[in-house]
Each structure stands twice: as C-alpha cells, then as structure tokens.
Design a protein around this motif. Sequence first.
Motif, mmCIF file in Angstrom:
data_model
loop_
_atom_site.group_PDB
_atom_site.id
_atom_site.type_symbol
_atom_site.label_atom_id
_atom_site.label_comp_id
_atom_site.label_asym_id
_atom_site.label_seq_id
_atom_site.Cartn_x
_atom_site.Cartn_y
_atom_site.Cartn_z
ATOM 1 N N ALA A 1 0.820 -1.210 0.000
ATOM 2 C CA ALA A 1 0.000 0.000 0.000
ATOM 3 C C ALA A 1 0.853 1.258 0.000
ATOM 4 N N GLU A 2 1.950 1.229 0.720
ATOM 5 C CA GLU A 2 2.843 2.386 0.758
ATOM 6 C C GLU A 2 3.484 2.657 -0.599
ATOM 7 N N ARG A 3 3.482 1.684 -1.473
ATOM 8 C CA ARG A 3 4.048 1.840 -2.805
ATOM 9 C C ARG A 3 2.982 2.018 -3.872
ATOM 10 N N GLY A 4 1.775 2.325 -3.445
ATOM 11 C CA GLY A 4 0.731 2.722 -4.376
ATOM 12 C C GLY A 4 -0.231 1.645 -4.799
ATOM 13 N N TRP A 5 -0.088 0.441 -4.234
ATOM 14 C CA TRP A 5 -1.008 -0.630 -4.580
ATOM 15 C C TRP A 5 -2.329 -0.472 -3.832
ATOM 16 N N LYS A 6 -3.394 -0.922 -4.466
ATOM 17 C CA LYS A 6 -4.688 -1.059 -3.810
ATOM 18 C C LYS A 6 -4.799 -2.515 -3.369
ATOM 19 N N VAL A 7 -4.815 -2.744 -2.064
ATOM 20 C CA VAL A 7 -4.578 -4.072 -1.501
ATOM 21 C C VAL A 7 -5.848 -4.685 -0.928
ATOM 22 N N THR A 8 -6.044 -5.967 -1.200
ATOM 23 C CA THR A 8 -6.996 -6.788 -0.462
ATOM 24 C C THR A 8 -6.191 -7.819 0.310
ATOM 25 N N GLY A 9 -6.247 -7.742 1.641
ATOM 26 C CA GLY A 9 -5.517 -8.670 2.496
ATOM 27 C C GLY A 9 -6.469 -9.679 3.112
ATOM 28 N N VAL A 10 -6.111 -10.950 3.026
ATOM 29 C CA VAL A 10 -7.002 -12.037 3.442
ATOM 30 C C VAL A 10 -6.305 -12.914 4.467
ATOM 31 N N ASP A 11 -7.014 -13.242 5.540
ATOM 32 C CA ASP A 11 -6.511 -14.208 6.509
ATOM 33 C C ASP A 11 -7.698 -14.866 7.191
ATOM 34 N N VAL A 12 -7.448 -16.016 7.822
ATOM 35 C CA VAL A 12 -8.510 -16.726 8.524
ATOM 36 C C VAL A 12 -8.622 -16.276 9.977
ATOM 37 N N SER A 13 -7.581 -15.638 10.518
ATOM 38 C CA SER A 13 -7.555 -15.241 11.924
ATOM 39 C C SER A 13 -8.052 -13.818 12.111
ATOM 40 N N THR A 14 -9.076 -13.645 12.926
ATOM 41 C CA THR A 14 -9.571 -12.300 13.218
ATOM 42 C C THR A 14 -8.551 -11.502 14.019
ATOM 43 N N THR A 15 -7.801 -12.168 14.867
ATOM 44 C CA THR A 15 -6.762 -11.472 15.635
ATOM 45 C C THR A 15 -5.682 -10.937 14.710
ATOM 46 N N ALA A 16 -5.218 -11.760 13.776
ATOM 47 C CA ALA A 16 -4.213 -11.303 12.816
ATOM 48 C C ALA A 16 -4.738 -10.136 11.998
ATOM 49 N N LEU A 17 -5.965 -10.210 11.550
ATOM 50 C CA LEU A 17 -6.534 -9.139 10.740
ATOM 51 C C LEU A 17 -6.671 -7.843 11.536
ATOM 52 N N ALA A 18 -7.026 -7.949 12.806
ATOM 53 C CA ALA A 18 -7.115 -6.745 13.642
ATOM 54 C C ALA A 18 -5.745 -6.092 13.788
ATOM 55 N N ARG A 19 -4.711 -6.890 13.958
ATOM 56 C CA ARG A 19 -3.359 -6.340 14.065
ATOM 57 C C ARG A 19 -2.918 -5.721 12.735
ATOM 58 N N ALA A 20 -3.290 -6.362 11.635
ATOM 59 C CA ALA A 20 -2.957 -5.821 10.320
ATOM 60 C C ALA A 20 -3.629 -4.467 10.111
ATOM 61 N N ALA A 21 -4.896 -4.362 10.507
ATOM 62 C CA ALA A 21 -5.616 -3.097 10.375
ATOM 63 C C ALA A 21 -4.982 -2.016 11.248
ATOM 64 N N GLN A 22 -4.541 -2.401 12.433
ATOM 65 C CA GLN A 22 -3.877 -1.446 13.316
ATOM 66 C C GLN A 22 -2.560 -0.962 12.698
ATOM 67 N N LEU A 23 -1.785 -1.881 12.121
ATOM 68 C CA LEU A 23 -0.537 -1.496 11.472
ATOM 69 C C LEU A 23 -0.804 -0.565 10.299
ATOM 70 N N ALA A 24 -1.831 -0.851 9.526
ATOM 71 C CA ALA A 24 -2.183 0.014 8.398
ATOM 72 C C ALA A 24 -2.548 1.415 8.876
ATOM 73 N N ALA A 25 -3.281 1.491 9.988
ATOM 74 C CA ALA A 25 -3.645 2.792 10.534
ATOM 75 C C ALA A 25 -2.410 3.554 11.020
ATOM 76 N N GLU A 26 -1.521 2.856 11.691
ATOM 77 C CA GLU A 26 -0.304 3.493 12.193
ATOM 78 C C GLU A 26 0.563 4.030 11.063
ATOM 79 N N ARG A 27 0.535 3.357 9.923
ATOM 80 C CA ARG A 27 1.375 3.759 8.786
ATOM 81 C C ARG A 27 0.619 4.642 7.784
ATOM 82 N N GLY A 28 -0.647 4.939 8.078
ATOM 83 C CA GLY A 28 -1.393 5.882 7.266
ATOM 84 C C GLY A 28 -1.863 5.355 5.921
ATOM 85 N N VAL A 29 -2.126 4.047 5.822
ATOM 86 C CA VAL A 29 -2.538 3.484 4.533
ATOM 87 C C VAL A 29 -3.876 2.751 4.634
#
Length: 221
Positions: free
Chosen positions: A68-96
């Motif tokens: 995302a930081e390099r201009g891609w429009k990303v769909t991220g997929v995982d089976v773990s809700t915990t992993a996805l919540a952490r991924a969303a938090q990282l995306a928010a922290e990095r502004g993407v």
Amino acid sequence: MTETHAHRHATETGAVPAAEFWETFYSERDQIWSGKPNDLLVREASDLPPGTVLDLGCAEGGDAVWLAERGWKVTGVDVSTTALARAAQLAAERGVTDAITFERHDLATSFPEGRFDLVSAQYFHSPVEQAGEREQALRQAAAAVAPGGVLLVVGHFGWPTWMAEPKHDYHFPTTDEVLASLRLDDRWVVELQDVVHRPSTSPEGVEGTRSDNVLRVRLTA
C-alpha cells in the motif's frame, strides 16, 4: 504464511480446524511477525507497476502495508480475526488504511471476489491443511489474476539445516509441483522458477541455512 514455530505448535496441539489453529496461534502472543515485508516479495514486486493486489494469508499485515505504501490497492485475506485486527492497526499506524481492505476467509470454503494485477501467496503452508486444500486455493488464486497480471508463490524448500529432527511431517512442494498443480493453460508464461538460500538461526542460536522456492507466472491475455 507459517514458519517453523507454527509447524511445531501444530504437532503439540494435534489436528484442529484451520480457523481455530490460527486464532490460537496469534492469540498466544501480542505480536508474532516483525511487521516488515517478506524479502522475496520485495525482490519480486518492487519493479512491478502498482495496481490491485491480493495478499493471501496476510497475517499481521507487513506485506499488505508495504504494498500500500508503494501505491497498490490491496486486499488482504486471513482466517484469523486477531491477525486481521493487528494488520488493520498497522495500516492505521502507517497511514494506509484507505488503500487496504482486509477480509476474513477460510480459503478452503470461501475466496475473495475480483481480479487482481498481482496475487501474492507468501509461505502459503499450513500444518493443519487437509489434502488438496493448498492446491485448490492456489488454483483459485490463479483464476483471480487479471490479464497481464502476476501470480507470485513463495514457499519453503524444506526445513532449516539446523533442524535435525522436524517435529511435524510436511511435504514442501517444489516449484515444478506447484506449477503442475496450478493446471495453467497456454495463456500463462513462467517468468521465474528459483531457489533462494539464506542464513537461518535456531531459537537456541544454532546457525544454518534455509532455502525458499519462488514461482512467478504471468497471465498474458
């Protein structure tokens, strides 16, 4: 998708459904992965023009955020809700946040909609996968590639050299085996089949190497 710890954990816990296994795996610690992108994704995707990308088994979001930081429009997929919540938090922290959509899927039963300029499957191994599940998911991944797009599959070649007796029985497919399982037609071009060797150190500090397979194929039309 996994590393040695995950395979070891599967042996200790026994066979469990994928969703339960990965949710337990991520819930055991506040953070599992470094938050950095996988090196071989960086190597293979850095020169690709940004477009739409599907990140299969996105875990805690390191690859998705880097893309995302390099201009891609990303769909991220995982089976773990915990992993996805952490991924969303990282995306928010990095502004993407606006550049990434995170979706929960058990790829044995559901798959994200759409077609993508890049589909990335990084270390797409699971110690609790059932026979044929990985192959079927990767065939769906190929079907999700848009004309002109790339499917990138990176996986372990085998166990690290410092591991004398692996605790989990797992067959790491070669690039030839992955390619055969994809059942691609003549619209596809194989751009790369590679084995990469890198240093690896055990939790006890024993030094060795680990090798990874890289398969990159492009849909020409």
